[in-house]
Design a protein around this motif. Structure first.
Motif, PDB file in Angstrom:
ATOM      1  N   UNK A  92       0.843  -1.187   0.000  1.00 54.50           N
ATOM      2  CA  UNK A  92       0.000   0.000   0.000  1.00 54.50           C
ATOM      3  C   UNK A  92       0.872   1.227   0.000  1.00 54.50           C
ATOM      4  N   UNK A  93       0.298   2.429  -0.129  1.00 55.61           N
ATOM      5  CA  UNK A  93       1.097   3.643  -0.106  1.00 55.61           C
ATOM      6  C   UNK A  93       1.898   3.733   1.184  1.00 55.61           C
ATOM      7  N   UNK A  94       3.163   4.127   1.100  1.00 56.90           N
ATOM      8  CA  UNK A  94       4.032   4.106   2.259  1.00 56.90           C
ATOM      9  C   UNK A  94       4.308   5.523   2.749  1.00 56.90           C
ATOM     10  N   UNK A  95       4.273   5.690   4.067  1.00 61.23           N
ATOM     11  CA  UNK A  95       4.628   6.944   4.695  1.00 61.23           C
ATOM     12  C   UNK A  95       5.515   6.640   5.891  1.00 61.23           C
ATOM     13  N   UNK A 133      -8.259  -3.126  -0.431  1.00 64.47           N
ATOM     14  CA  UNK A 133      -7.217  -2.104  -0.260  1.00 64.47           C
ATOM     15  C   UNK A 133      -7.195  -1.064  -1.377  1.00 64.47           C
ATOM     16  N   UNK A 134      -8.077  -1.202  -2.336  1.00 61.51           N
ATOM     17  CA  UNK A 134      -8.065  -0.240  -3.444  1.00 61.51           C
ATOM     18  C   UNK A 134      -8.359   1.177  -2.965  1.00 61.51           C
ATOM     19  N   UNK A 135      -9.083   1.307  -1.866  1.00 58.66           N
ATOM     20  CA  UNK A 135      -9.409   2.645  -1.361  1.00 58.66           C
ATOM     21  C   UNK A 135      -8.177   3.409  -0.907  1.00 58.66           C
ATOM     22  N   UNK A 136      -7.071   2.708  -0.640  1.00 60.48           N
ATOM     23  CA  UNK A 136      -5.823   3.397  -0.311  1.00 60.48           C
ATOM     24  C   UNK A 136      -5.285   4.196  -1.494  1.00 60.48           C
ATOM     25  N   UNK A 137      -5.627   3.778  -2.686  1.00 60.86           N
ATOM     26  CA  UNK A 137      -5.058   4.357  -3.898  1.00 60.86           C
ATOM     27  C   UNK A 137      -6.053   5.196  -4.694  1.00 60.86           C
ATOM     28  N   UNK A 138      -7.313   4.878  -4.560  1.00 56.17           N
ATOM     29  CA  UNK A 138      -8.317   5.508  -5.410  1.00 56.17           C
ATOM     30  C   UNK A 138      -9.087   6.579  -4.642  1.00 56.17           C
ATOM     31  N   UNK A 184       1.046  -3.202  -9.819  1.00 58.07           N
ATOM     32  CA  UNK A 184       0.408  -1.892  -9.679  1.00 58.07           C
ATOM     33  C   UNK A 184       1.010  -1.109  -8.523  1.00 58.07           C
ATOM     34  N   UNK A 185       1.056  -1.718  -7.358  1.00 55.87           N
ATOM     35  CA  UNK A 185       1.467  -0.974  -6.158  1.00 55.87           C
ATOM     36  C   UNK A 185       2.948  -0.633  -6.172  1.00 55.87           C
ATOM     37  N   UNK A 186       3.785  -1.543  -6.675  1.00 56.98           N
ATOM     38  CA  UNK A 186       5.210  -1.215  -6.732  1.00 56.98           C
ATOM     39  C   UNK A 186       5.462  -0.020  -7.648  1.00 56.98           C
ATOM     40  N   UNK A 237       4.576   7.407  -8.649  1.00 59.46           N
ATOM     41  CA  UNK A 237       3.394   8.251  -8.766  1.00 59.46           C
ATOM     42  C   UNK A 237       2.903   8.847  -7.446  1.00 59.46           C
ATOM     43  N   UNK A 238       3.181   8.199  -6.343  1.00 67.54           N
ATOM     44  CA  UNK A 238       2.496   8.514  -5.088  1.00 67.54           C
ATOM     45  C   UNK A 238       2.779   9.910  -4.568  1.00 67.54           C
TER      46      UNK A 238
END
Length: 579
Positions: free
Chosen positions: A91-94, A129-134, A363-365, A371-372
């Motif tokens: 997922x998106x990383x912070x 988990x798509x809501x993390x990205x969309x 996709x996630x990588x 892009x993130x």
């Protein structure tokens, strides 16, 4: 205590109630039964820390995505199994602690009720988990659609493969006897054409299955199971390999089993009765080369005939949903399902098509790497229908004319080497094309010259396969990953006639800028326009009025079915309230 120290001391994921009880009662546990209460102050501390971080990082990736929490809140996301990391952490990383699930996912992991709970989340990570990205969709889902989806899931489970009902239906199909349609009737989708076409035809078939109360079974050819997770809980939508109609993959316009050919041969009477024994199945040929007899499928009387057949086998490369809205017996039901007419594929696509774990990794990588962190994401999909290999100058000119005219990309300054601005924004441009030439030339232009407004632009192209090869597994996986990545863009430019672009647009829920198909290798004027709806185009619709039994313009029968922007004879659904 500084922010990093507070985050470091944030509590670990809360165990399940059973595990908490074991921990509390274990010898030597430092808090005893008070350990469960001790999580609360630390969670509050984490909330405060996140608030401070958002202020410090305003404009950065953490602020844009919202604060993400570990601890007790994380467990509310689980739909089975534990949080053990591995694939689940894609997922998106912070921050230095890697992936932490955001509160956004907790609120909308079921996409407003569109998805059913209860799946094993590790078997299909993308589903929840798509809501993390969309971004959250602006398009409301009707409660009636949610009801019908839940009802259809029950039907798929009751009648799907390996059930007693399915085994009985297969035995009857093998016998070829004159059987009546019962509680379990089936629609078999045949894998055909390129990936974009396949996605659109599965969605069309699914809507038809809902309207006719049929179980949808999809042909696993061309790697369907490698691309998409199972959409229905506790059952499979894959057609078992021992399906007795072994020749179904070879059915075509000339097959005597097709509904159109049986009508042509007058094997079906006007009252729906058959000359001779009623067949156990019929083939529906709805591909681009279908004839006038096949197109009678979209007439009311044909639908009444087909209701009596327990097995229908469908082959199509068309998004035929718009013409379903012209069949009188389905119009009331479709209006209840979709009060907003131009969101059919948007809702059904997000319900049906969840990337498998392998594709989700692609996709996630890519997203997290490239892009993130940008302030804005622009997607450009370039599809050229030409027998020669590109790149072509007129296509490059059209892309630039469109993006510059509509201010999707900033102008460059060829006079000054550096442009200084106080507030530098970053924009990432994702380009998808079979050819790498367009990406390289646009990227070099923005590398060699600064932008007029000081914006920092980066360009990325995941792959350049040179030729479409829909029979190769990895080719299809990359194509599906790129469609999905495109759909995560804030703004999108797509190519006329391209089902690849239609799917990305529909999943995104945003109106794209559509580049018109060039003629005689010249740039169209205008080069592009914003679409009137997010629905795909039906490329080969019938032009026949079933009531008057003569030709007619089916794009003028009802207000919500219009001709497409990119194909004058095509049909698409629009929401008349927005026109």
């Amino acid at each position: 205590m500084d922010i990093k120290e507070r985050i470091r001391r944030s509590p670990p994921p809360m165990p399940t109630p059973h595990a908490v009880g074991e921990a509390a009662s274990a010898p030597g546990h430092p808090h005893g039964r008070k350990g469960r209460v001790a999580v609360l102050p630390l969670s509050i501390a984490a909330l405060v820390a996140c608030g401070v971080m958002l202020l410090l990082l305003a404009g950065g990736s953490a602020a844009r995505r919202g604060c993400q929490f570990s601890g007790a809140d994380r467990t509310t996301l689980s739909s089975g199994g534990d949080d053990r990391g591995g694939l689940d952490q894609a997922g998106p990383r912070d921050g230095e602690h890697g992936t932490m699930l955001s509160s956004k996912v907790q609120r909308d992991r079921l996409i407003g009720g569109l998805l059913a709970p209860g799946f094993d989340k590790h078997s299909c990570i993308s589903r929840y988990r798509s809501a993390l990205y969309r971004k959250e969709s602006p398009h409301l889902i009707s409660t009636y659609l949610l009801e019908r989806l839940r009802e259809h899931e029950v039907l798929q489970k009751k009648c799907g493969p390996n059930t007693e009902s399915y085994k009985k239906a297969i035995e009857q199909l093998k016998s070829g006897q004159d059987i009546m349609a019962g509680d379990c009737n089936y629609l078999v989708w045949v894998s055909y054409s390129g990936l974009g076409n396949r996605i659109l035809t599965i969605a069309s078939a699914f809507l038809y299955a809902i309207l006719t109360n049929r179980v949808l079974l999809v042909d696993g050819d061309k790697g369907t199971a490698d691309l998409f997770c199972e959409p229905f809980p506790e059952t499979s939508w894959l057609l078992p390999p021992d399906f007795p109609i072994v020749q179904f993959k070879n059915f075509s316009i000339g097959s005597p089993e097709s509904y159109g050919n049986m009508v042509k041969a007058e094997a079906i009477h006007s009252d729906g009765s058959f000359k001779g024994p009623k067949p156990a199945f019929l083939y529906l040929h709805l591909a681009h080369d279908y004839d006038d007899y096949d197109k009678l499928f979209f007439c009311e009387h044909s639908q009444q005939h087909l209701q009596k057949i327990p097995w229908l086998i469908l082959r199509s490369d068309n998004y035929f949903v718009p013409s379903l809205f012209l069949i009188p017996s389905y119009q009331e039901e479709l209006t209840r399902l979709f009060p907003q007419k131009d969101v059919v594929f948007h809702h059904l696509g997000r319900y049906l098509f969840h990337p498998t774990n392998v594709v989700w990794g692609l996709i996630t990588r890519y997203y997290d790497s490239y892009l993130a962190r940008a302030d804005e994401k622009l997607g450009i999909q370039i599809r050229v229908f030409d027998t020669e290999t590109g790149p072509f100058q007129h296509v490059l000119d059209q892309v630039l004319d469109c993006t510059l005219k509509e201010k999707l990309l900033p102008e460059i300054n060829a006079q000054q080497p550096i442009i200084s601005t106080g507030n530098i924004r970053s924009k990432v441009v994702l380009i998808t094309s079979l050819n790498s030439g367009y990406y390289e030339r646009i990227r070099n232009m923005y590398w060699e010259h600064p932008t007029e407004n000081g914006e920092i632009i980066s360009f990325h192209q995941p792959s350049h396969e040179e030729h479409q090869d829909s029979d190769k597994k990895m080719h299809n996986m990359k194509a599906w990953a790129e469609i999905y990545l495109l759909s995560l863009s804030d703004v999108m430019v797509t190519s006329a006639w391209s089902t690849f672009g239609y799917v990305a647009q529909g999943l995104s829920g945003s109106k794209t800028w559509l580049m018109f198909k060039p003629e005689n290798r010249t740039v169209p004027n205008p080069p592009c326009r914003q679409v009137m709806s997010i629905e795909p185009c039906f490329h080969a619709p019938p032009f026949y009025d079933c009531k008057t039994r003569r030709g007619t313009d089916t794009g003028k029968l009802v207000p919500h079915v219009r001709h497409c922007e990119d194909m004058s004879w095509g049909l698409k659904l629009v929401d008349t309230g927005e026109l």
